[in-house]
Write a protein that holds these residues in place. Sequence first.
Motif, short mmCIF file in Angstrom:
data_model
loop_
_atom_site.label_atom_id
_atom_site.label_comp_id
_atom_site.label_asym_id
_atom_site.label_seq_id
_atom_site.Cartn_x
_atom_site.Cartn_y
_atom_site.Cartn_z
N TYR A 1 0.84 -1.20 0.00
CA TYR A 1 0.00 0.00 0.00
C TYR A 1 0.87 1.25 0.00
O TYR A 1 0.58 2.23 -0.70
N TRP A 2 1.96 1.24 0.78
CA TRP A 2 2.86 2.40 0.80
C TRP A 2 3.61 2.53 -0.51
O TRP A 2 3.97 3.64 -0.91
N MET A 3 3.87 1.43 -1.17
CA MET A 3 4.49 1.51 -2.49
C MET A 3 3.55 2.18 -3.49
O MET A 3 3.99 2.93 -4.37
N GLU A 4 2.26 1.92 -3.37
CA GLU A 4 1.29 2.60 -4.24
C GLU A 4 1.35 4.11 -4.07
O GLU A 4 1.34 4.86 -5.05
N ARG A 5 1.44 4.56 -2.84
CA ARG A 5 1.52 5.99 -2.57
C ARG A 5 2.81 6.57 -3.10
O ARG A 5 2.83 7.67 -3.65
N ALA A 6 3.93 5.81 -2.92
CA ALA A 6 5.21 6.32 -3.42
C ALA A 6 5.23 6.40 -4.94
O ALA A 6 5.85 7.30 -5.53
N ALA A 7 4.55 5.47 -5.60
CA ALA A 7 4.52 5.47 -7.07
C ALA A 7 3.46 6.41 -7.62
O ALA A 7 3.36 6.57 -8.85
#
Length: 332
Positions: free
Chosen positions: A215-221
Amino acid sequence: MKVAFWLLSSGLLMAELPLLPEWQAADKEAVKKGDWVPGMLLLSEESQDQATVHEVEPPKPEEVVQAPVPPPVVPEEYLEAYFGERPTHFLVDPQGLLSDKDAKDRENFLSYHSGDSAIDLFVYLFDDHQEIPSEVREEEIVERHFSEGKPAVVVYYYLGAPEKADIYVSPLISDSVAAADQRRALASSVEEALEKPDKVAQFEAFSVQLAIRVYWMERAAGLVSEVETTPLVRPLVRTEKKAEKPSAMKARLEALTAEWGPSAGIMGAAIFMVAGGLAFARRQARYRFPVFDVPARMGGSHAAGIGAVISFGSTTQSPFSQRNEVPDYLGL
């Protein structure tokens, strides 16, 4: 006939057996005198030294049966199922390392994550002792199969050894998700897995924690946009209402309020203050009762008390009928 055959057989057998030793006269005399004990020679140290020691030879290398050692690398027969094409399932387990129930549970979880996330999560499952062959490069597999379509996070997980797991991201998000973030996500998932007692529970905890980190990778991307939700504003509809004519009573009350309202408020406040002061003064009041000097009676400091005693002897008669007439000595 049978008796004769048995005697002949016994004679032949006795002829083949060795003759028993015979006692010598000197040996008999030595036994009687106690100079020699039959069998002592077997218990003497000399006989033990002269005895033949049988040494057990170690088995030959070709005679040693060793336990089968599992192959250190993934068998070649499974390589095509692992790396031949982009997997159609989120859990890649061609070796069947998980039971049917556990595999179905993990596949359902990963499918649910895919429906709720902008990044898919694929898990390649291997045994704890296995290694991927050197000719297979994991980075190239990810670039080949996950360069198009929905972004994905690919994990190579070793059942029973979470610390050996590796993580890769598809080229679509590799520039947005730094390698340090990938390592932190993997380390956090491994830490959660190592707290569980068995390998199936470890894999489950690993999957759940990694899904949270995705989920945090989604925000970073930038795949998840934070849109502030504002309440819908309904357009104002003007409604014309007819002016109501105030009643005479209402007009009178408004006039009285305007005229006497300030005075009534001041008076009410004064009454409230006076009542509060009186209540406070009453709570703080103290009372003193006078002490009267009572003269002594009959020269004593205390007088005898006079009282009445009522007793009942029967529960069926009235108290009046059971009283005793006592003469009035005091003349009261």
